[in-house]
Structure formats: structure tokens, C-alpha cells
Design a protein around this motif. Structure first.
Motif, PDB file in Angstrom:
ATOM      1  N   LEU A  87      56.616 101.192  -1.511  1.00 26.32           N
ATOM      2  CA  LEU A  87      56.588 101.764  -0.168  1.00 26.32           C
ATOM      3  C   LEU A  87      55.147 101.998   0.281  1.00 26.32           C
ATOM      4  O   LEU A  87      54.796 101.711   1.422  1.00 26.32           O
ATOM      5  N   ARG A  88      54.304 102.487  -0.619  1.00 27.64           N
ATOM      6  CA  ARG A  88      52.900 102.705  -0.263  1.00 27.64           C
ATOM      7  C   ARG A  88      52.219 101.382   0.107  1.00 27.64           C
ATOM      8  O   ARG A  88      51.408 101.322   1.026  1.00 27.64           O
ATOM      9  N   LEU A 109      63.589 103.478  -3.589  1.00 27.46           N
ATOM     10  CA  LEU A 109      62.473 102.539  -3.711  1.00 27.46           C
ATOM     11  C   LEU A 109      61.435 103.055  -4.694  1.00 27.46           C
ATOM     12  O   LEU A 109      61.333 104.263  -4.926  1.00 27.46           O
ATOM     13  N   ASN A 110      60.639 102.152  -5.204  1.00 21.12           N
ATOM     14  CA  ASN A 110      59.483 102.519  -5.995  1.00 21.12           C
ATOM     15  C   ASN A 110      58.414 103.019  -5.022  1.00 21.12           C
ATOM     16  O   ASN A 110      58.158 102.388  -3.987  1.00 21.12           O
ATOM     17  N   ALA A 111      57.788 104.136  -5.340  1.00 26.21           N
ATOM     18  CA  ALA A 111      56.786 104.718  -4.445  1.00 26.21           C
ATOM     19  C   ALA A 111      55.613 103.770  -4.216  1.00 26.21           C
ATOM     20  O   ALA A 111      55.062 103.713  -3.108  1.00 26.21           O
ATOM     21  N   CYS A 119      56.911 107.278   7.202  1.00 24.37           N
ATOM     22  CA  CYS A 119      55.817 107.615   6.282  1.00 24.37           C
ATOM     23  C   CYS A 119      54.535 107.978   7.023  1.00 24.37           C
ATOM     24  O   CYS A 119      53.679 108.678   6.473  1.00 24.37           O
ATOM     25  N   ALA A 137      60.343 107.531  -0.729  1.00 24.49           N
ATOM     26  CA  ALA A 137      60.691 106.415  -1.608  1.00 24.49           C
ATOM     27  C   ALA A 137      61.861 106.796  -2.514  1.00 24.49           C
ATOM     28  O   ALA A 137      62.823 106.033  -2.649  1.00 24.49           O
TER      29      ALA A 137
END
Length: 105
Positions: free
Chosen positions: A57-58, A52-54, A36, A47
Motif C-alpha cells: 500500500l505504501r 494488504l501488506n503495508a 491514505c 492496509a
């Protein structure tokens, strides 16, 4: 998705907690966070590609950056061409502990 990304996706989730949330492999998580940090990469796309949920990950990326902005960061010059890199050493018990190198502008 490339073979590397599909292999990373397969390693990412290592189990489930009693409440149903996923448990993640620290090394795979770190590799995804490092992906990332590459300029021009979409966190949301990565993501989605890894299931994954963005926002999750953020938040991992933000936590990693906060950790690296502290005292665990050391600038050094790499071997050879004078390329400057930044090492972010993990605290005890957090991830694999391997240094991460990324270009410094």
C-alpha cells in the motif's frame, strides 16, 4: 471497520494472476490510496483493515504521489470559498481517470 471500508475491501481484489498474486480493481485501489492521503491516517492500519501488506500500500501511495508531482498536476480554485485544490489526472489506461481534490497547504 465501517460499512464503507468493508465495501471497499470487498471490491479491492478482483481476481488472481497465474502466479497467485492478486489483481486489484483500479477504482477501489485509487479510493484506498486517497484515504491514505488524509492527514493523520495510518497507512499500516488501512492496509491491515483491507487485507494488504503495508509495504504494498505504501508503494502504491508513493507511485501515486510521484505521478501527481509530474506534469499531470494542475492547481485550481474550487467553486465558492476560494479553496485551492489539486487535480491529478491519470495517464491513459491508468485507473478511472477521475480528478482527485485534496487541500493544498
Amino acid at each position: 471497520m465501517t460499512d464503507i471500508n468493508s465495501e471497499l475491501k470487498a471490491r479491492l481484489v478482483v481476481g488472481r494472476k497465474q502466479d497467485g498474486r492478486c489483481r486489484y480493481d483500479p477504482q477501489a485501489k485509487r479510493e484506498l490510496i486517497e484515504a491514505c492521503l488524509v492527514p493523520g491516517v495510518s497507512v499500516a492500519r488501512l492496509a491491515l483493515e483491507h487485507g494488504l501488506n503495508a509495504n504494498l500500500l505504501r508503494s502504491w501511495v508513493s507511485a501515486y504521489k510521484r505521478k501527481c508531482d509530474g506534469t499531470g498536476v494542475e492547481d485550481r480554485e474550487a467553486d465558492g470559498g476560494g479553496v485551492h485544490t489539486r487535480d491529478c489526472r491519470t495517464r491513459a489506461g491508468e485507473g478511472g481517470g477521475a480528478p482527485v481534490a485534496s487541500p493544498i497547504a
